[in-house]
Design a protein around this motif. Structure first.
Motif, PDB file in Angstrom:
ATOM      1  N   ILE A  62       7.019 -13.419  -4.665  1.00  0.00           N
ATOM      2  CA  ILE A  62       6.152 -12.414  -5.527  1.00  0.00           C
ATOM      3  C   ILE A  62       4.973 -12.456  -5.064  1.00  0.00           C
ATOM      4  O   ILE A  62       4.413 -13.475  -4.683  1.00  0.00           O
ATOM      5  CB  ILE A  62       6.422 -12.771  -6.920  1.00  0.00           C
ATOM      6  N   ARG A  63       4.391 -11.097  -4.827  1.00  0.00           N
ATOM      7  CA  ARG A  63       3.175 -10.878  -4.156  1.00  0.00           C
ATOM      8  C   ARG A  63       2.127 -11.391  -5.059  1.00  0.00           C
ATOM      9  O   ARG A  63       1.952 -11.565  -6.343  1.00  0.00           O
ATOM     10  CB  ARG A  63       2.945  -9.453  -3.773  1.00  0.00           C
ATOM     11  N   VAL A  64       0.870 -11.736  -4.587  1.00  0.00           N
ATOM     12  CA  VAL A  64      -0.353 -12.357  -5.252  1.00  0.00           C
ATOM     13  C   VAL A  64      -0.791 -10.902  -6.268  1.00  0.00           C
ATOM     14  O   VAL A  64      -0.765  -9.753  -5.983  1.00  0.00           O
ATOM     15  CB  VAL A  64      -1.590 -12.206  -4.469  1.00  0.00           C
ATOM     16  N   ASP A  65      -1.302 -11.423  -7.325  1.00  0.00           N
ATOM     17  CA  ASP A  65      -2.072 -10.382  -8.261  1.00  0.00           C
ATOM     18  C   ASP A  65      -3.509 -10.517  -8.145  1.00  0.00           C
ATOM     19  O   ASP A  65      -3.757 -11.445  -7.047  1.00  0.00           O
ATOM     20  CB  ASP A  65      -1.626 -10.684  -9.796  1.00  0.00           C
ATOM     21  N   GLU A  66      -4.217 -10.068  -8.924  1.00  0.00           N
ATOM     22  CA  GLU A  66      -5.746 -10.336  -8.697  1.00  0.00           C
ATOM     23  C   GLU A  66      -6.398 -11.748  -8.853  1.00  0.00           C
ATOM     24  O   GLU A  66      -7.326 -12.264  -8.133  1.00  0.00           O
ATOM     25  CB  GLU A  66      -6.498  -9.342  -9.585  1.00  0.00           C
ATOM     26  N   ASN A  67      -5.744 -12.471  -9.738  1.00  0.00           N
ATOM     27  CA  ASN A  67      -5.939 -13.586  -9.931  1.00  0.00           C
ATOM     28  C   ASN A  67      -5.518 -14.560  -8.898  1.00  0.00           C
ATOM     29  O   ASN A  67      -6.317 -15.614  -8.502  1.00  0.00           O
ATOM     30  CB  ASN A  67      -5.335 -14.101 -11.328  1.00  0.00           C
ATOM     31  N   SER A  68      -4.222 -14.571  -8.490  1.00  0.00           N
ATOM     32  CA  SER A  68      -3.878 -15.515  -7.354  1.00  0.00           C
ATOM     33  C   SER A  68      -4.434 -15.153  -6.230  1.00  0.00           C
ATOM     34  O   SER A  68      -4.843 -16.312  -5.532  1.00  0.00           O
ATOM     35  CB  SER A  68      -2.430 -15.643  -7.339  1.00  0.00           C
ATOM     36  N   MET A  72       0.779  -1.236   0.067  1.00  0.00           N
ATOM     37  CA  MET A  72      -0.035   0.124   0.056  1.00  0.00           C
ATOM     38  C   MET A  72       0.959   1.246   0.221  1.00  0.00           C
ATOM     39  O   MET A  72       0.562   2.380  -0.859  1.00  0.00           O
ATOM     40  CB  MET A  72      -1.093   0.086   1.243  1.00  0.00           C
ATOM     41  N   ALA A  73       1.825   1.442   0.716  1.00  0.00           N
ATOM     42  CA  ALA A  73       2.822   2.425   0.848  1.00  0.00           C
ATOM     43  C   ALA A  73       3.426   2.685  -0.553  1.00  0.00           C
ATOM     44  O   ALA A  73       3.563   3.863  -1.018  1.00  0.00           O
ATOM     45  CB  ALA A  73       4.174   2.046   1.818  1.00  0.00           C
ATOM     46  N   LEU A  74       4.058   1.753  -1.208  1.00  0.00           N
ATOM     47  CA  LEU A  74       4.484   1.922  -2.847  1.00  0.00           C
ATOM     48  C   LEU A  74       3.651   2.388  -3.555  1.00  0.00           C
ATOM     49  O   LEU A  74       3.831   3.492  -4.363  1.00  0.00           O
ATOM     50  CB  LEU A  74       4.869   0.314  -3.328  1.00  0.00           C
ATOM     51  N   HIS A  75       2.215   2.185  -3.312  1.00  0.00           N
ATOM     52  CA  HIS A  75       0.993   2.649  -4.242  1.00  0.00           C
ATOM     53  C   HIS A  75       0.781   4.103  -3.730  1.00  0.00           C
ATOM     54  O   HIS A  75       0.875   5.041  -4.606  1.00  0.00           O
ATOM     55  CB  HIS A  75      -0.060   1.887  -3.906  1.00  0.00           C
ATOM     56  N   ASP A 103     -14.480 -14.053   3.245  1.00  0.00           N
ATOM     57  CA  ASP A 103     -14.686 -12.822   3.959  1.00  0.00           C
ATOM     58  C   ASP A 103     -13.792 -11.537   3.964  1.00  0.00           C
ATOM     59  O   ASP A 103     -14.116 -10.345   3.917  1.00  0.00           O
ATOM     60  CB  ASP A 103     -14.977 -13.281   5.432  1.00  0.00           C
ATOM     61  N   ARG A 104     -12.398 -11.819   3.495  1.00  0.00           N
ATOM     62  CA  ARG A 104     -11.574 -10.851   3.302  1.00  0.00           C
ATOM     63  C   ARG A 104     -11.747  -9.885   2.139  1.00  0.00           C
ATOM     64  O   ARG A 104     -11.335  -8.843   1.837  1.00  0.00           O
ATOM     65  CB  ARG A 104     -10.074 -11.520   3.163  1.00  0.00           C
ATOM     66  N   ARG A 105     -12.447 -10.617   1.035  1.00  0.00           N
ATOM     67  CA  ARG A 105     -12.685  -9.676  -0.335  1.00  0.00           C
ATOM     68  C   ARG A 105     -13.243  -8.322   0.202  1.00  0.00           C
ATOM     69  O   ARG A 105     -13.267  -7.461  -0.756  1.00  0.00           O
ATOM     70  CB  ARG A 105     -13.511 -10.678  -1.004  1.00  0.00           C
ATOM     71  N   ASN A 106     -13.990  -8.194   1.297  1.00  0.00           N
ATOM     72  CA  ASN A 106     -14.839  -6.785   1.587  1.00  0.00           C
ATOM     73  C   ASN A 106     -13.822  -5.966   2.233  1.00  0.00           C
ATOM     74  O   ASN A 106     -14.190  -4.782   2.454  1.00  0.00           O
ATOM     75  CB  ASN A 106     -15.977  -7.044   2.284  1.00  0.00           C
ATOM     76  N   LEU A 107     -12.532  -6.359   2.612  1.00  0.00           N
ATOM     77  CA  LEU A 107     -11.460  -5.203   3.283  1.00  0.00           C
ATOM     78  C   LEU A 107     -10.923  -4.322   2.197  1.00  0.00           C
ATOM     79  O   LEU A 107     -10.913  -4.832   0.998  1.00  0.00           O
ATOM     80  CB  LEU A 107     -10.508  -6.121   3.909  1.00  0.00           C
ATOM     81  N   PRO A 108     -10.820  -3.214   2.565  1.00  0.00           N
ATOM     82  CA  PRO A 108     -10.259  -2.004   1.734  1.00  0.00           C
ATOM     83  C   PRO A 108      -9.263  -2.686   0.896  1.00  0.00           C
ATOM     84  O   PRO A 108      -9.158  -2.435  -0.401  1.00  0.00           O
ATOM     85  CB  PRO A 108      -9.912  -1.094   2.514  1.00  0.00           C
ATOM     86  N   TYR A 109      -8.009  -3.126   1.580  1.00  0.00           N
ATOM     87  CA  TYR A 109      -6.907  -3.451   0.812  1.00  0.00           C
ATOM     88  C   TYR A 109      -7.042  -4.649  -0.207  1.00  0.00           C
ATOM     89  O   TYR A 109      -6.759  -4.525  -1.391  1.00  0.00           O
ATOM     90  CB  TYR A 109      -5.865  -4.035   1.848  1.00  0.00           C
ATOM     91  N   HIS A 110      -8.030  -5.561   0.191  1.00  0.00           N
ATOM     92  CA  HIS A 110      -8.190  -6.812  -0.664  1.00  0.00           C
ATOM     93  C   HIS A 110      -9.041  -6.260  -1.981  1.00  0.00           C
ATOM     94  O   HIS A 110      -8.817  -6.903  -3.118  1.00  0.00           O
ATOM     95  CB  HIS A 110      -8.952  -7.764  -0.006  1.00  0.00           C
ATOM     96  N   LYS A 111     -10.090  -5.369  -1.736  1.00  0.00           N
ATOM     97  CA  LYS A 111     -10.709  -4.604  -2.681  1.00  0.00           C
ATOM     98  C   LYS A 111      -9.884  -4.077  -3.804  1.00  0.00           C
ATOM     99  O   LYS A 111     -10.007  -4.329  -4.931  1.00  0.00           O
ATOM    100  CB  LYS A 111     -11.922  -3.651  -2.263  1.00  0.00           C
ATOM    101  N   MET A 112      -8.659  -3.250  -3.532  1.00  0.00           N
ATOM    102  CA  MET A 112      -8.159  -2.690  -4.162  1.00  0.00           C
ATOM    103  C   MET A 112      -7.298  -3.876  -5.175  1.00  0.00           C
ATOM    104  O   MET A 112      -7.076  -3.787  -6.299  1.00  0.00           O
ATOM    105  CB  MET A 112      -7.129  -1.769  -3.508  1.00  0.00           C
ATOM    106  N   LEU A 113      -6.849  -4.669  -4.379  1.00  0.00           N
ATOM    107  CA  LEU A 113      -5.907  -5.817  -4.946  1.00  0.00           C
ATOM    108  C   LEU A 113      -6.635  -6.461  -6.131  1.00  0.00           C
ATOM    109  O   LEU A 113      -6.256  -6.718  -7.023  1.00  0.00           O
ATOM    110  CB  LEU A 113      -5.476  -6.791  -4.046  1.00  0.00           C
TER     111      LEU A 113
END
Length: 335
Positions: free
Chosen positions: A255-261, A89-92, A273-283
């Motif tokens: 290497i970090r997850v992309d949207e597919n992985s 998130m900081a890199l972004h 359930d994590r799909r609704n968290l702000p960070y995960h939504k952005m990913l």
């Protein structure tokens, strides 16, 4: 792991000399590390809001230390367990470009750790993260960065040898790569930890690839949270450590997850359930940069280079009094 008390152990350096050596290793390593990987030093949080989803869940069973803040009503905050998500998130937010990255001192409290030679409730590591292009999400890129990190650690051995020749631990000349499935096929009747010890003792230093995904026996080599590393593009750096007669993990990275992985790993792990968290939504929406990153244990590195039998010799933490007494009787002086 039970407390190990090596026979004929001698720390060589006094406590004051050890403190000096710790500072030298930490100061020198982070400067060389940042230069080699093109990483900038940044400040990082000790705690984050629980609702942000930024805390690292590690293997999913550890309990973060949590508390409330009087001035912020209704919000629970957690001491970070690592900065795997915060860094991305900081890199972004800070506007880093491909080829650029950051590192920081990460301090954490892990209250569920078993206390022994390698594990403390206090964690100190260099957390780092670097932006890469999507097409760099490959094993080749992963291995390139691993080799760079090994080269820096090997260089540090020479630096410590120059200042403390009587105390330095001599490391192997190269790092060997092995996939966790290949390791299982080599030693099908062994546990993952036994397999790690056997392969690391054989080669001196190894990088075990692909941790978190199920192997042919239906089980992963080790647990990994589903929302930071891509389980097919990650691994651990291990060195053989004679005093403890076992492999010593210095770094976990990938290497970090992309949207597919991320989508796939959330399904596999039952963490939708994590799909609704702000960070995960952005990913999942492809709004965060593609990155590679990890953590390098500061105390573990000092242990390795100074040839110390207990992590408490190179960091100040809390230990049972019985352990302190046993250690002192065997020349293991806990800070």
């Amino acid at each position: 792991m039970a407390l190990i008390l090596p026979k004929n152990y001698d720390p060589v350096l006094t406590i004051r000399q050890t403190q000096e050596a710790i500072k030298y290793i930490r100061d020198t390593f982070q400067k060389e590390f940042g230069k080699e990987l093109n990483l900038e030093r940044v400040s990082a949080p000790l705690f984050v809001p629980k609702s942000s989803g930024l805390n690292d869940n590690l293997s999913g069973v550890e309990r973060p230390v949590a508390f409330d803040i009087a001035a912020i009503k209704g919000e629970e905050v957690e001491v970070v367990q690592s900065l795997a998500k915060w860094k991305r998130m900081a890199l972004h937010e800070y506007g880093y470009n491909p080829g650029e990255g950051l590192y920081t001192n990460m301090n954490a409290i892990r209250r569920d750790e078993d206390l022994d030679n390698l594990h403390s409730c206090y964690v100190d590591q260099w957390d780092w993260e670097k932006v890469i292009h999507r097409e760099e999400r490959t094993e080749q890129k992963l291995e390139e960065i691993v080799r760079n990190i090994f080269k820096i650690i090997k260089h540090m051995q020479h630096e410590v040898w120059y200042k403390y020749p009587e105390a330095v631990n001599h490391l192997p000349k190269e790092i060997v790569f092995i996939d966790s499935e290949e390791l299982l096929q080599r030693y099908p009747d062994k546990t993952p930890k036994e397999r790690e010890n056997l392969i690391t003792k054989e080669y001196g230093c190894v990088f075990i690839k692909r941790i978190g995904a199920a192997l042919s026996n239906g089980e992963p080599h080790d647990s990994r949270a589903p929302d930071y590393d891509d389980w097919g593009l990650n691994g651990d750096i291990l060195f053989w450590f004679d005093w403890l007669d076992m492999a010593l993990e210095i770094s976990s990275m990938g290497i970090r997850v992309d949207e597919n992985s991320l989508d796939r790993q959330l399904n596999i792990s039952g963490c939708n359930d994590r799909r609704n968290l702000p960070y995960h939504k952005m990913l999942l929406n492809g709004e965060l940069p593609y990155t590679i990153g990890g953590g390098i244990g500061q105390s573990r590195l000092c242990m390795l280079l100074l040839n110390r039998a207990h992590v408490g010799e190179v960091q100040s933490s809390i230990w049972p009094q019985a352990m302190r007494k046993q250690c002192a009787e065997h020349k293991i002086f806990l800070l």
